[in-house]
Design a protein around this motif. Structure first.
Motif, PDB file in Angstrom:
ATOM      1  N   PRO A 285       0.828  -1.206   0.000  1.00 18.28           N
ATOM      2  CA  PRO A 285       0.000   0.000   0.000  1.00 18.28           C
ATOM      3  C   PRO A 285       0.860   1.253   0.000  1.00 18.28           C
ATOM      4  O   PRO A 285       1.932   1.283   0.631  1.00 18.28           O
ATOM      5  N   VAL A 286       0.415   2.256  -0.715  1.00 16.95           N
ATOM      6  CA  VAL A 286       1.127   3.543  -0.726  1.00 16.95           C
ATOM      7  C   VAL A 286       0.406   4.464   0.238  1.00 16.95           C
ATOM      8  O   VAL A 286      -0.737   4.848  -0.002  1.00 16.95           O
ATOM      9  N   THR A 287       1.055   4.819   1.326  1.00 15.20           N
ATOM     10  CA  THR A 287       0.440   5.658   2.346  1.00 15.20           C
ATOM     11  C   THR A 287       0.857   7.118   2.161  1.00 15.20           C
ATOM     12  O   THR A 287       1.624   7.452   1.250  1.00 15.20           O
ATOM     13  N   ARG A 288       0.382   7.957   3.048  1.00 15.99           N
ATOM     14  CA  ARG A 288       0.786   9.365   3.018  1.00 15.99           C
ATOM     15  C   ARG A 288       2.136   9.591   3.691  1.00 15.99           C
ATOM     16  O   ARG A 288       2.703  10.674   3.576  1.00 15.99           O
TER      17      ARG A 288
ATOM     18  N   HIS B 221     -10.462  15.067  -7.229  1.00 21.48           N
ATOM     19  CA  HIS B 221      -9.913  13.738  -6.940  1.00 21.48           C
ATOM     20  C   HIS B 221      -8.758  13.379  -7.875  1.00 21.48           C
ATOM     21  O   HIS B 221      -8.643  12.243  -8.335  1.00 21.48           O
ATOM     22  N   ALA B 222      -7.915  14.383  -8.151  1.00 19.65           N
ATOM     23  CA  ALA B 222      -6.624  14.092  -8.773  1.00 19.65           C
ATOM     24  C   ALA B 222      -5.804  13.279  -7.773  1.00 19.65           C
ATOM     25  O   ALA B 222      -6.159  13.178  -6.590  1.00 19.65           O
ATOM     26  N   LEU B 223      -4.716  12.679  -8.249  1.00 23.13           N
ATOM     27  CA  LEU B 223      -3.833  11.916  -7.367  1.00 23.13           C
ATOM     28  C   LEU B 223      -2.508  12.656  -7.207  1.00 23.13           C
ATOM     29  O   LEU B 223      -1.849  12.983  -8.192  1.00 23.13           O
ATOM     30  N   LEU B 224      -2.158  12.926  -5.962  1.00 24.20           N
ATOM     31  CA  LEU B 224      -0.917  13.603  -5.614  1.00 24.20           C
ATOM     32  C   LEU B 224       0.038  12.565  -5.050  1.00 24.20           C
ATOM     33  O   LEU B 224      -0.324  11.825  -4.128  1.00 24.20           O
ATOM     34  N   ALA B 225       1.246  12.492  -5.599  1.00 29.46           N
ATOM     35  CA  ALA B 225       2.179  11.443  -5.177  1.00 29.46           C
ATOM     36  C   ALA B 225       3.598  11.967  -5.154  1.00 29.46           C
ATOM     37  O   ALA B 225       3.929  12.987  -5.777  1.00 29.46           O
ATOM     38  N   THR B 226       4.455  11.256  -4.416  1.00 27.96           N
ATOM     39  CA  THR B 226       5.889  11.531  -4.423  1.00 27.96           C
ATOM     40  C   THR B 226       6.615  10.293  -4.937  1.00 27.96           C
ATOM     41  O   THR B 226       6.176   9.159  -4.699  1.00 27.96           O
ATOM     42  N   PHE B 227       7.704  10.524  -5.643  1.00 36.92           N
ATOM     43  CA  PHE B 227       8.469   9.447  -6.264  1.00 36.92           C
ATOM     44  C   PHE B 227       9.961   9.678  -6.034  1.00 36.92           C
ATOM     45  O   PHE B 227      10.403  10.833  -5.951  1.00 36.92           O
TER      46      PHE B 227
ATOM     47  N   ALA C 202       6.072   4.805  -6.167  1.00 40.39           N
ATOM     48  CA  ALA C 202       5.617   5.977  -5.405  1.00 40.39           C
ATOM     49  C   ALA C 202       5.872   5.762  -3.924  1.00 40.39           C
ATOM     50  O   ALA C 202       5.614   4.682  -3.369  1.00 40.39           O
ATOM     51  N   THR C 203       6.368   6.800  -3.258  1.00 38.43           N
ATOM     52  CA  THR C 203       6.694   6.698  -1.836  1.00 38.43           C
ATOM     53  C   THR C 203       5.554   7.182  -0.948  1.00 38.43           C
ATOM     54  O   THR C 203       5.465   6.803   0.226  1.00 38.43           O
ATOM     55  N   ALA C 204       4.688   8.045  -1.479  1.00 40.54           N
ATOM     56  CA  ALA C 204       3.529   8.543  -0.741  1.00 40.54           C
ATOM     57  C   ALA C 204       2.474   8.957  -1.763  1.00 40.54           C
ATOM     58  O   ALA C 204       2.804   9.302  -2.903  1.00 40.54           O
ATOM     59  N   MET C 205       1.214   8.938  -1.342  1.00 39.40           N
ATOM     60  CA  MET C 205       0.159   9.317  -2.280  1.00 39.40           C
ATOM     61  C   MET C 205      -1.134   9.604  -1.519  1.00 39.40           C
ATOM     62  O   MET C 205      -1.408   9.013  -0.473  1.00 39.40           O
ATOM     63  N   CYS C 206      -1.934  10.519  -2.066  1.00 39.02           N
ATOM     64  CA  CYS C 206      -3.297  10.743  -1.584  1.00 39.02           C
ATOM     65  C   CYS C 206      -4.103  11.359  -2.708  1.00 39.02           C
ATOM     66  O   CYS C 206      -3.549  11.852  -3.691  1.00 39.02           O
TER      67      CYS C 206
END
Length: 341
Positions: A165-168, A289-295, A225-229
């Motif tokens: 799971p990709v968490t915040r 409801h776009a997806l914001l993520a870090t990579f 991805a390291t984080a996402m919401c």
């Protein structure tokens, strides 16, 4: 601009929730619910049974309240169904999972036309169908005495399909910040509707029926991805959730974010007509409801993601070109994001 046509309940009809009763309502809704590929037992029993091959179940819940999240004079029942499903399916996608089923709790006045609920069920089924998901159960009850508001509580279930799971909370200094999907469109549509108009149609449709980039969630997970919401409360607010959970600074690039406003597109057109600020909608408007993520910096961004900033070390906060999120929002004449209470 054109004024909206009413989408509210019809009057003078005996075919209401109160007249057909709980089980009549359930029969009408189930007839339009579709079929969940993962369901072994669907609607009609004490509980549904949904297969979970991964042995883990992603679960998310959202409550939609009439007058706060939707209005029956602004949106058709099908619109409300699409929006209620999308808000929950996007949360599943933001964990890197694919949706499998929905559970729906409904409170409504006894004089609510059954045709309205059938429309909501149809909208939910249409939003779920491309994913092989469907409504597999729920409950109905009359609203509190004296209340005319419809309340929908939707729980979404999802399957990680073997992914972590990709968490915040996983963003690390040196990561890049990226977003997939539209920003500011729903807020723009709301600005149009609250003034009594329904055009430009594209902006109004974005508010009535958001279009989350569902496939981008699992794709982001697969890309590391390291984080996402999902962006439900506004970009700055939701970036703040990742910053807080990860203990980092999310430093966003204003110039890149300004590129989300097409000078010939609906955001710029509506802003010119009503005196709004399109960048303010991009930064603080929710419900797209776009997806914001870090990579990781070395990762290849999946299709659809646009780099909008970097992750830095420091006390958790969000900066835009070095300026704090609250000050940026205030300078644009906006709040920092959606406030639930």
């Amino acid at each position: 601009m054109t004024r909206p046509r009413p989408h509210g309940p019809r009057t003078g009809t005996a075919d209401t929730v109160g007249s057909v009763g709980e089980f009549g309502v359930i029969d009408r809704v189930v007839a339009r619910a579709g079929t969940a590929a993962a369901a072994e037992v669907g609607p009609g029993d004490d509980a549904a049974v949904v297969r979970a091959p991964d042995a883990r179940v992603v679960a998310a819940c959202d409550v939609l309240v009439e007058g706060r999240h939707f209005r029956r004079d602004w949106s058709s029942p099908e619109d409300v169904g699409h929006k209620a499903a999308a808000a929950n399916l996007a949360d599943v996608a933001a964990m890197g999972a694919v949706p499998t089923a929905l559970l729906v709790g409904l409170a409504c006045p006894a004089d609510t036309p059954t045709a309205w609920l059938e429309g909501v069920a149809t909208g939910m089924a249409e939003e779920c169908a491309p994913h092989g998901a469907a409504v597999v159960g729920g409950d109905t009850v009359a609203s509190a005495p004296g209340s005319d508001a419809v309340v929908l509580s939707v729980t979404a279930l999802g399957d990680l399909q073997g992914r972590a799971p990709v968490t915040r909370g996983g963003a690390r200094p040196g990561d890049v910040v990226a977003v997939a999907g539209r920003l500011g469109w729903s807020a723009c549509g709301w600005a149009v509707l609250r003034r009594g108009f329904t055009s430009p149609h594209a902006a109004v449709a974005a508010h009535r029926r958001p279009e989350p980039p569902y496939a981008a969630g699992p794709a982001a997970a697969d890309a590391g991805a390291t984080a996402m919401c999902d962006v439900s409360d506004g970009l700055l607010a939701d970036a703040g959730h990742i910053a807080d959970a990860s203990g980092v600074v999310l430093h966003l690039d204003r110039g890149t974010l300004e590129s989300f406003v097409d000078p010939a597109g609906p955001l710029a057109q509506v802003a010119a007509a009503v005196g709004g600020n399109p960048l303010g909608w991009v930064l603080t408007g929710g419900e797209d409801h776009a997806l914001l993520a870090t990579f990781p910096a070395a990762a290849d961004l999946p299709a659809g993601f646009v780099r909008i900033g970097v992750v830095e070390d420091g006390a958790p906060r969000v900066l835009v070109d070095g300026v704090g999120a609250a000050d940026v929002a205030e300078g644009l004449g906006e709040g920092a994001g959606h406030v639930h209470f």
